[in-house]
Design a protein around this motif. Structure first.
Motif, PDB file in Angstrom:
ATOM      1  N   UNK A 161       0.923  -1.174   0.076  1.00 42.94           N
ATOM      2  CA  UNK A 161      -0.194  -0.068  -0.030  1.00 42.94           C
ATOM      3  C   UNK A 161       0.709   1.182  -0.063  1.00 42.94           C
ATOM      4  N   UNK A 162       0.464   2.260  -0.836  1.00 43.35           N
ATOM      5  CA  UNK A 162       1.025   3.526  -0.692  1.00 43.35           C
ATOM      6  C   UNK A 162       0.382   4.650  -0.184  1.00 43.35           C
ATOM      7  N   UNK A 163       1.208   5.540   0.707  1.00 38.81           N
ATOM      8  CA  UNK A 163       0.555   6.573   1.241  1.00 38.81           C
ATOM      9  C   UNK A 163       1.084   7.665   1.024  1.00 38.81           C
ATOM     10  N   UNK A 164       0.418   9.068   0.940  1.00 37.86           N
ATOM     11  CA  UNK A 164       0.738  10.418   0.967  1.00 37.86           C
ATOM     12  C   UNK A 164       0.147  10.849   2.036  1.00 37.86           C
ATOM     13  N   UNK A 165       0.991  11.628   3.230  1.00 37.12           N
ATOM     14  CA  UNK A 165       0.637  12.299   4.182  1.00 37.12           C
ATOM     15  C   UNK A 165      -0.349  11.637   5.117  1.00 37.12           C
ATOM     16  N   UNK A 166      -0.138  10.349   5.040  1.00 40.52           N
ATOM     17  CA  UNK A 166      -1.064   9.450   5.826  1.00 40.52           C
ATOM     18  C   UNK A 166      -2.230   8.992   5.215  1.00 40.52           C
ATOM     19  N   UNK A 167      -2.571   9.208   3.818  1.00 41.21           N
ATOM     20  CA  UNK A 167      -3.847   8.794   3.090  1.00 41.21           C
ATOM     21  C   UNK A 167      -3.533   7.708   2.253  1.00 41.21           C
ATOM     22  N   UNK A 168      -4.141   6.712   2.170  1.00 42.27           N
ATOM     23  CA  UNK A 168      -3.907   5.763   1.344  1.00 42.27           C
ATOM     24  C   UNK A 168      -4.201   6.079  -0.135  1.00 42.27           C
ATOM     25  N   UNK A 169      -3.186   6.255  -1.024  1.00 40.60           N
ATOM     26  CA  UNK A 169      -3.319   6.687  -2.341  1.00 40.60           C
ATOM     27  C   UNK A 169      -3.088   5.532  -3.420  1.00 40.60           C
ATOM     28  N   UNK A 170      -2.297   4.531  -3.145  1.00 42.91           N
ATOM     29  CA  UNK A 170      -2.043   3.366  -4.185  1.00 42.91           C
ATOM     30  C   UNK A 170      -1.927   2.124  -3.549  1.00 42.91           C
ATOM     31  N   UNK A 171      -1.983   1.051  -4.331  1.00 43.10           N
ATOM     32  CA  UNK A 171      -1.675  -0.380  -3.989  1.00 43.10           C
ATOM     33  C   UNK A 171      -1.088  -0.898  -5.133  1.00 43.10           C
ATOM     34  N   UNK A 172      -0.344  -2.025  -4.975  1.00 41.43           N
ATOM     35  CA  UNK A 172       0.445  -2.893  -5.769  1.00 41.43           C
ATOM     36  C   UNK A 172       0.234  -4.033  -5.730  1.00 41.43           C
ATOM     37  N   UNK A 173       0.137  -4.916  -6.469  1.00 41.19           N
ATOM     38  CA  UNK A 173      -0.074  -6.443  -6.196  1.00 41.19           C
ATOM     39  C   UNK A 173       1.107  -7.194  -6.912  1.00 41.19           C
ATOM     40  N   UNK A 174       1.554  -8.333  -6.407  1.00 40.85           N
ATOM     41  CA  UNK A 174       2.575  -9.303  -7.042  1.00 40.85           C
ATOM     42  C   UNK A 174       1.831 -10.718  -6.608  1.00 40.85           C
ATOM     43  N   UNK A 175       1.678 -11.319  -7.849  1.00 35.28           N
ATOM     44  CA  UNK A 175       1.029 -12.689  -7.693  1.00 35.28           C
ATOM     45  C   UNK A 175       2.290 -13.665  -7.829  1.00 35.28           C
ATOM     46  N   UNK A 176       2.583 -14.086  -6.643  1.00 32.36           N
ATOM     47  CA  UNK A 176       3.937 -14.825  -6.698  1.00 32.36           C
ATOM     48  C   UNK A 176       3.782 -16.117  -7.048  1.00 32.36           C
ATOM     49  N   UNK A 177       2.641 -16.714  -7.033  1.00 32.30           N
ATOM     50  CA  UNK A 177       2.552 -17.920  -7.622  1.00 32.30           C
ATOM     51  C   UNK A 177       1.831 -18.247  -9.011  1.00 32.30           C
TER      52      UNK A 177
END
Length: 690
Positions: free
Chosen positions: A110-126
């Motif tokens: 999860x990515x945050x800017x000044x404490x606010x959730x602004x992005x997310x990124x997934x890795x499908x490892x399997x």
């Protein structure tokens, strides 16, 4: 969770006011640990497992899902909502890979800017069809501007760092890491992990973080509280050993090197043991109408036995009256009496016994012992024979001996000697775990002082041999660990750089062959074209003008003017101000690093230009994002942009060229995003273009 802690009524569960006070304090600490931190989110990652953790689902069933954060968070029913990053189930967030997914189907950042959730990124490892990619959010977090104190790296810990963080408490670890490899953060996160995994044990034995100076400790002081750990003590070595005396003096480098040599431990031991003398008179104890006589030869045997055991001086002093008293009790029993332990204690307190012990094994004050060694040539010579040469003895002797303890201007090296003498007399309390940062700068005697604080515990030693900037800096980790008393420690090396841009670290690494041959160069993972600018400033006759400005690789005649005259320095001051203004146009912090002798002139130039600036360790504010940093205090600090003033002056400010080049290496590697090097005098030869 906070409301639950605040609602507890201690009156209903405590039997007395003492229990109530203890429980009340614990509840207050719990509430503090649960406080929200501004701009610090509760979770930063998620793990979706293929199967149930600790069991197996039927084929095709969904596995467990866990949110990973800085602390454990549960709902009103006590069910976990966020799992502490230190828990075993969180470990795959840092270790899982496509080659070894560790039963993880999906890892989400999860990515945050000044404490606010602004992005997310997934890795499908399997998922074998999904191509491996560098995490954009991971890169963004690493490159986020450095404003204010050091922050934790809990969301970006790399696999090789995680292995060190989670290593067992029973073993000591030494981490060799170049600039930007995260060794300081690894050490702090290791403390947090150990407190999680061994909380009760470390609550009893204690933990300690040791840094090089107060500015550095102020810089890192928010990391552990952000991870929920509020009770870890922080100190410098000087503060650790300086409590016994008032340190007001300094030593010449040559004297400090000898005082810091491990040979001084044996000199002190000999000097202390010289206070023990053999008895010449018997001990006669009068009890009632009877007189009990212990002949001198028998007392001598007792003293010899204690010396052979090599006990601490104070413990032996306390044991001798009991040994003499026991000899008296043997005579009482032979005469038909039946004395018990109370009689032996009474005999040990008998004036005749106390007088004999005082004469044979007198108490010694550690400060007075060191005072005599450093002021009495004959006393020093007698106990340094075969250890220190006559020249070395003359070097550490005071030219003007002090008249009393109060008049002594003790140096930091003297305080370490007093600490060593104190431990020879009475054992120093040992902690459960000690983290020692910037360890390469310690003398052997300082290592011994730290080692005493973890003699029954373990240690995490952090440092970089290339950044050793004291005349007594260690030559190898094997030697340092031997003095620390942790020869069995595992030495780990971090070579992946996450802070310093590749162009900057490559430039600084040109110094490695001269300052630490054979040491591996840091390989930065950060591409930042244009992050380095080396500029030669030459006087053109008008004060405040900037002469020729050349980028790296363009400097001629050895990298600059032949020398630095008054005009050159005036132009250099003006160019530094211009470079600071240029750096402040970017987001984040700016550090102006210069030789200590140049600080007053640069401070005046900044004042004249109306640029507000801070001192190292001060909080960055809205009024100023610029810090004026003496090169001697730069170690361990980091800034988004660095302006480095006159490298030749940084080198010249040290006792010898090698130490000066190491100091320069430190200064060159404090930048996170960009570095501007300004010089009027030629840069050191190693940095000149071939």
């Amino acid at each position: 969770m906070r409301e639950d802690a605040q609602s507890l009524d201690i009156k209903d569960v405590t039997a007395n006011w003492v229990n109530a006070a203890v429980l009340g304090f614990q509840i207050e600490e719990r509430i503090k640990a649960l406080a929200d931190l501004s701009h610090t989110p509760l979770f930063f990652g998620r793990l979706d497992y293929l199967h149930t953790v600790g069991g197996e689902y039927a084929e095709g069933a969904e596995g467990d899902r866990f949110y990973i954060g800085r602390r454990h968070v549960h709902d009103a029913n006590g069910d976990p909502m966020v799992i502490d990053w230190r828990a075993p189930v969180s470990q795959p967030f840092y270790r899982a890979s496509r080659k070894d997914p560790l039963d993880v189907a999906l890892r989400r950042r999860f990515g945050y800017t000044a404490g606010d959730l602004t992005a997310y990124e997934d890795e499908h490892l399997s998922d074998p069809t999904e191509a491996a990619q560098t995490s954009r959010l991971l890169q963004t977090e690493i490159e986020r501007p450095r404003v204010g104190p050091m922050r934790d790296i809990v969301a970006t810990i790399q696999p090789e760092q995680d292995e060190i963080v989670r290593s067992d408490l029973s073993g000591s670890v030494c981490v060799q890491g170049g600039p930007g490899t995260g060794k300081t953060a690894v050490g702090l996160h290791r403390v947090a992990y150990l407190l999680y995994a061994h909380r009760e044990r470390l609550a009893r034995t204690g933990t300690l973080v040791i840094g090089p100076n107060a500015s550095f400790l102020h810089y890192i002081e928010q990391v552990l509280p952000a991870l929920g750990e509020l009770d870890v003590r922080q100190s410098t070595v000087d503060a650790l050993v300086g409590g016994a005396v008032d340190v007001r003096g300094t030593d010449e480098a040559a004297a400090a090197v000898i005082k810091g040599d491990a040979r001084m431990a044996e000199v002190l031991r000999r000097a202390l043991r010289s206070h023990v003398s053999m008895p010449t008179e018997p001990v006669v104890v009068v009890r009632g109408s009877r007189r009990w006589r212990v002949p001198a030869y028998e007392v001598e045997e007792l003293v010899t036995q204690l010396l052979a055991r090599d006990m601490r001086y104070g413990a032996a002093h306390d044991a001798l009256p009991q040994r003499i008293a026991h000899a008296v009790l043997v005579r009482m029993e032979e005469a038909g009496e039946a004395p018990d332990d109370r009689v032996q204690d009474a005999v040990a307190r008998n004036p005749a016994v106390k007088a004999a012990v005082k004469a044979v094994w007198p108490l010694v004050d550690p400060a007075k012992l060191v005072l005599r060694l450093l002021s009495d040539p004959e006393f020093l010579a007698a106990h340094a024979e075969g250890l220190l040469t006559e020249d070395e003895q003359r070097t550490i002797l005071w030219a003007k001996p002090a008249r009393s303890l109060r008049s002594v201007k003790w140096s930091p090296a003297d305080a370490v000697l007093i600490d060593e003498a104190g431990d020879l007399i009475a054992r120093t309390h040992s902690l459960g775990h000690v983290v020692l940062d910037e360890a390469q700068d310690l003398s052997p005697m300082q290592y011994r002082a730290v080692g005493r604080r973890c003699s029954t515990g373990s240690a995490t030693v952090l440092g970089d041999l290339a950044q050793g900037t004291t005349p007594w800096a260690t030559g190898s980790w094997a030697e340092a660990l031997r003095h620390l008393g942790k020869s069995e420690a595992v030495v780990e090396e971090l070579t992946a750089g996450f802070r310093v841009p590749r162009e900057v670290i490559a430039y600084a690494s040109l110094l490695l062959p001269a300052i630490s041959p054979g040491l591996a160069e840091v390989e930065s993972v950060r591409e930042s074209p244009g992050s380095l600018s080396v500029r030669s400033v030459r006087s053109v006759g008008s004060v405040g003008s900037v002469g020729s400005v050349r980028s790296v690789g363009e400097a001629d005649d050895g990298g600059g003017a032949a020398g630095s005259g008054a005009g050159d320095l005036a132009d250099l001051d003006a160019a530094v101000v211009v470079a600071c203004v240029e750096s402040l146009e970017h987001e984040g912090s700016t550090g102006l690093i210069a030789a200590d002798a140049r600080i007053p002139a640069l401070a005046a130039a900044l004042d004249a230009a109306g640029l507000a600036y801070l001192s190292p360790g001060e909080e960055t504010t809205a009024e100023s994002r610029l810090t004026l940093v003496p090169a001697s205090l730069a170690k361990g600090l980091e800034y988004d942009y660095v302006v480095l003033d006159e490298p030749a002056a940084v080198v010249a400010g040290e006792p010898d060229e090698r130490t000066g080049l190491r100091r320069l290496y430190v200064a060159l590697t404090r930048a996170v995003s960009g570095l501007i090097v300004l010089h009027a005098a030629p840069v050191p030869e190693a940095l000149r273009p071939v």
